[in-house]
Design a protein around this motif. Structure first.
Motif, PDB file in Angstrom:
ATOM      1  N   THR A  14      45.242  31.123  43.659  1.00  0.00           N
ATOM      2  CA  THR A  14      46.185  31.598  42.652  1.00  0.00           C
ATOM      3  C   THR A  14      46.212  30.636  41.472  1.00  0.00           C
ATOM      4  O   THR A  14      46.328  29.428  41.643  1.00  0.00           O
ATOM      5  N   CYS A  15      46.119  31.168  40.268  1.00  0.00           N
ATOM      6  CA  CYS A  15      46.192  30.351  39.057  1.00  0.00           C
ATOM      7  C   CYS A  15      47.642  29.947  38.808  1.00  0.00           C
ATOM      8  O   CYS A  15      48.532  30.800  38.762  1.00  0.00           O
ATOM      9  N   HIS A  16      47.894  28.652  38.655  1.00  0.00           N
ATOM     10  CA  HIS A  16      49.278  28.207  38.443  1.00  0.00           C
ATOM     11  C   HIS A  16      49.782  28.526  37.035  1.00  0.00           C
ATOM     12  O   HIS A  16      50.977  28.518  36.799  1.00  0.00           O
ATOM     13  N   GLN A  17      48.890  28.879  36.132  1.00  0.00           N
ATOM     14  CA  GLN A  17      49.299  29.221  34.764  1.00  0.00           C
ATOM     15  C   GLN A  17      49.793  30.667  34.661  1.00  0.00           C
ATOM     16  O   GLN A  17      50.828  30.940  34.092  1.00  0.00           O
ATOM     17  N   PRO A  25      36.258  38.425  47.288  1.00  0.00           N
ATOM     18  CA  PRO A  25      35.384  37.316  47.699  1.00  0.00           C
ATOM     19  C   PRO A  25      34.312  36.928  46.682  1.00  0.00           C
ATOM     20  O   PRO A  25      34.051  35.758  46.484  1.00  0.00           O
ATOM     21  N   ASP A  26      33.676  37.873  46.019  1.00  0.00           N
ATOM     22  CA  ASP A  26      32.627  37.512  45.063  1.00  0.00           C
ATOM     23  C   ASP A  26      33.189  37.102  43.705  1.00  0.00           C
ATOM     24  O   ASP A  26      32.456  36.740  42.805  1.00  0.00           O
ATOM     25  N   LYS A  27      34.506  37.136  43.560  1.00  0.00           N
ATOM     26  CA  LYS A  27      35.164  36.716  42.320  1.00  0.00           C
ATOM     27  C   LYS A  27      36.041  35.488  42.569  1.00  0.00           C
ATOM     28  O   LYS A  27      37.038  35.282  41.918  1.00  0.00           O
ATOM     29  N   TYR A  28      35.662  34.688  43.544  1.00  0.00           N
ATOM     30  CA  TYR A  28      36.442  33.508  43.900  1.00  0.00           C
ATOM     31  C   TYR A  28      36.180  32.421  42.871  1.00  0.00           C
ATOM     32  O   TYR A  28      35.036  32.068  42.629  1.00  0.00           O
ATOM     33  N   LYS A  36      38.680  27.844  37.992  1.00  0.00           N
ATOM     34  CA  LYS A  36      38.711  28.564  36.716  1.00  0.00           C
ATOM     35  C   LYS A  36      39.287  29.939  36.965  1.00  0.00           C
ATOM     36  O   LYS A  36      38.788  30.688  37.800  1.00  0.00           O
ATOM     37  N   CYS A  37      40.343  30.279  36.251  1.00  0.00           N
ATOM     38  CA  CYS A  37      40.986  31.570  36.402  1.00  0.00           C
ATOM     39  C   CYS A  37      40.162  32.645  35.704  1.00  0.00           C
ATOM     40  O   CYS A  37      39.795  32.488  34.545  1.00  0.00           O
ATOM     41  N   GLY A  38      39.904  33.731  36.399  1.00  0.00           N
ATOM     42  CA  GLY A  38      39.171  34.847  35.817  1.00  0.00           C
ATOM     43  C   GLY A  38      40.060  35.747  34.986  1.00  0.00           C
ATOM     44  O   GLY A  38      39.574  36.646  34.316  1.00  0.00           O
ATOM     45  N   ASN A  39      41.354  35.494  35.013  1.00  0.00           N
ATOM     46  CA  ASN A  39      42.286  36.316  34.261  1.00  0.00           C
ATOM     47  C   ASN A  39      42.636  35.674  32.912  1.00  0.00           C
ATOM     48  O   ASN A  39      42.520  36.304  31.881  1.00  0.00           O
ATOM     49  N   CYS A  40      43.046  34.390  32.942  1.00  0.00           N
ATOM     50  CA  CYS A  40      43.476  33.734  31.695  1.00  0.00           C
ATOM     51  C   CYS A  40      42.507  32.639  31.236  1.00  0.00           C
ATOM     52  O   CYS A  40      42.751  31.975  30.239  1.00  0.00           O
ATOM     53  N   ASP A  41      41.405  32.425  31.979  1.00  0.00           N
ATOM     54  CA  ASP A  41      40.374  31.412  31.673  1.00  0.00           C
ATOM     55  C   ASP A  41      40.861  29.975  31.747  1.00  0.00           C
ATOM     56  O   ASP A  41      40.182  29.068  31.276  1.00  0.00           O
TER      57      ASP A  41
END
Length: 56
Positions: A14-17, A25-28, A36-41
């Motif tokens: 989980t991104c703390h931001q 699993p393939d987007k871990y 590195k967060c895939g949502n907010c970078d």
């Protein structure tokens, strides 16, 4: 001083931001010591990210 048990489930995924959870699993987004967060970078140390997730 009070002690509170924090469930460790998803704290490293989980991104703390932005609080986005990476469940696919393939987007871990944790790679060794890096997160590195895939949502907010947002990028940071993976242990720091996990610690911020359980910070009170």
């Amino acid at each position: 001083m009070n002690v509170m048990a924090i469930p460790p489930v998803y704290t490293s995924q989980t991104c703390h931001q932005c609080l986005h959870i990476h469940l696919v699993p393939d987007k871990y987004y944790r790679s060794g010591k890096n997160f590195k967060c895939g949502n907010c970078d947002h990028t940071c140390d993976a242990d720091y990210n996990g610690a911020k997730m359980i910070e009170i």
